[in-house]
Design an enzyme around this catalytic site. Structure first.
Site, short mmCIF file in Angstrom:
data_model
loop_
_atom_site.label_atom_id
_atom_site.label_comp_id
_atom_site.label_asym_id
_atom_site.label_seq_id
_atom_site.Cartn_x
_atom_site.Cartn_y
_atom_site.Cartn_z
N SER A 1 -10.28 5.54 -4.51
CA SER A 1 -11.25 6.63 -4.66
C SER A 1 -10.81 7.68 -5.68
O SER A 1 -11.62 8.19 -6.45
CB SER A 1 -11.50 7.28 -3.31
N LYS B 1 -2.27 -1.55 -3.82
CA LYS B 1 -3.12 -0.37 -3.76
C LYS B 1 -2.28 0.89 -3.84
O LYS B 1 -1.27 0.98 -3.13
CB LYS B 1 -3.86 -0.41 -2.43
N LYS C 1 0.85 -1.19 0.00
CA LYS C 1 0.00 0.00 0.00
C LYS C 1 0.89 1.24 0.00
O LYS C 1 1.69 1.43 0.90
CB LYS C 1 -0.90 -0.02 1.23
C1 PBG Z 1 -7.29 2.84 5.52
C2 PBG Z 1 -7.78 2.84 4.14
C3 PBG Z 1 -7.68 3.88 3.23
C4 PBG Z 1 -8.25 3.42 2.05
C5 PBG Z 1 -8.71 2.13 2.27
N1 PBG Z 1 -8.38 1.78 3.57
C6 PBG Z 1 -7.22 5.27 3.42
C7 PBG Z 1 -5.82 5.58 3.62
O1 PBG Z 1 -4.93 4.75 3.75
O2 PBG Z 1 -5.58 6.78 3.71
C8 PBG Z 1 -8.33 4.22 0.79
C9 PBG Z 1 -9.28 3.72 -0.23
C10 PBG Z 1 -9.55 4.64 -1.33
O3 PBG Z 1 -8.93 5.70 -1.54
O4 PBG Z 1 -10.47 4.30 -2.08
N2 PBG Z 1 -8.15 2.29 6.43
#
Ligand code: PBG
Length: 327
Positions: free
Chosen positions: A278, A252, A199
């Site tokens: 997103s 991700k 991630k």
């Molecule tokens: C953290 C989490 C995030 C997303 C999914 N799980 C946010 C982050 O790490 O800031 C982001 C998903 C997205 O942008 O669609 N719990």
């Protein structure tokens, strides 16, 4: 030109579909669902058109809408009734995700995955427990090891509520092992873990942080999420999670990181998931609202590309729309 070599032969109607290498199916898609303990009616998420936060009482109805499109799996995110320093509501038996999971498992056939993290539950918005990094400074950082116990408790509470799989996303070192031990000790040896193994610290999460109200109150996540410039490190993260007992690995974001999806695909025999985040959704939506892109076409093409890169499953805000177009 060698007149016997004509790749276009395979592009004739009927043949083209027959020899297609990558075919997307609704079964490969996971739809994110936001459940909000502070809402008593559905609330639109402005930066993610078509998505809403739903009250716990509407969670079953929301999941039934997803199932009607042919998508069978949801990933739940929660907005808690209150936040505090350690994210107490994240592992509460009557917490927002726990209550929604219980209702959805009881009343639908959906496969329920839960996101295991603290950022939506802490008042500072970071993914773990904070501590001053050095007494002489006021700089706060997320403490890795104390956070692991919290994450294991969160995962166990989701398991007790009936989750079919847990997806830890905090990027703490050792999170998969800690959660595996926690689950096993609580008798959930059979519950799979899909780790957000790779991630990145990405600006593409912006709209999600509005949706789940999980933006860090100060600083950023660069001390725990990966540097976007790193490729080899992705394989180290993947290996560590495999060693710790992950059952599936996630990369991700997806579209800007297709090389990483491919690398992880080649490194492991486990299922590989990719999360089309997103910001990826928002930019295609925004361009289509301008009339610059055909939304259904780019949504489908983007998911085919992610699968072609090596993803077996895709978490995407387009799940419902694309599933309907595949049906
Ligand atoms: C953290 C989490 C995030 C997303 C999914 N799980 C946010 C982050 O790490 O800031 C982001 C998903 C997205 O942008 O669609 N719990």
């Amino acid at each position: 030109m060698d007149r016997t070599r004509r790749p276009r032969r395979l592009r004739r109607d009927g043949i083209r579909e027959l020899v297609r290498e990558t075919s997307l199916s609704a079964r490969d898609l996971i739809a994110p669902v936001f459940v909000d303990a502070t809402a008593d009616e559905r609330v639109d998420i402005p930066s993610m058109p078509g998505h809403e936060r739903v009250p716990v009482d509407d969670a079953v109805e929301r999941v039934e809408e997803v199932l009607a499109t042919g998508v069978e799996t949801v990933i739940l995110f929660g907005i808690p009734s209150e936040k505090d320093e350690i994210g107490s509501r994240a592992d509460a038996a009557d917490g927002v995700v726990q209550a929604a999971t219980r209702a959805i498992s009881r009343e639908t056939d959906a496969t329920v995955i839960t996101d295991v993290c603290l950022c939506e539950y802490t008042d500072h918005g970071h993914c773990g427990v904070l501590e001053a990094s050095a007494p002489e400074t006021t700089t706060l950082t997320v403490q890795n090891d104390p956070t692991l116990d919290r994450l294991a408790d969160v995962a166990v509470s989701h398991a007790e509520a009936g989750a079919d799989m847990v997806a830890p996303s905090s990027m703490m070192d050792g999170m998969v092992g800690a959660i595996r031990r926690g689950l096993d000790d609580a008798g959930h040896e059979d519950l799979p873990i899909m780790s957000y193994a790779v991630k990145y610290e990405s600006a593409f999460y912006g709209p999600f942080r509005d949706a789940a109200d999980g933006a860090p109150a100060f600083g950023d996540r660069r001390h725990y999420q990966m540097d976007p410039g790193n490729r080899r490190e992705a394989l180290r993260e993947a290996d560590l999670d495999v060693e710790q007992g992950a059952d599936a690995l996630m990369v991700k974001p997806a579209m800007p990181y297709l090389d990483i999806v491919r690398d992880v695909r080649e490194e492991t025999t486990l299922p590989v998931a990719a999360y089309q985040v997103s910001g990826e959704y928002a930019m295609l939506q925004a361009a289509s609202e301008q009339g610059w892109l055909d939304l259904e076409a780019v949504a489908l093409e983007s998911l085919v590309a992610i699968e072609r890169a090596g993803a077996d499953v895709i978490v995407t805000y387009f799940a419902e729309m694309v599933a309907e177009s595949l049906a």
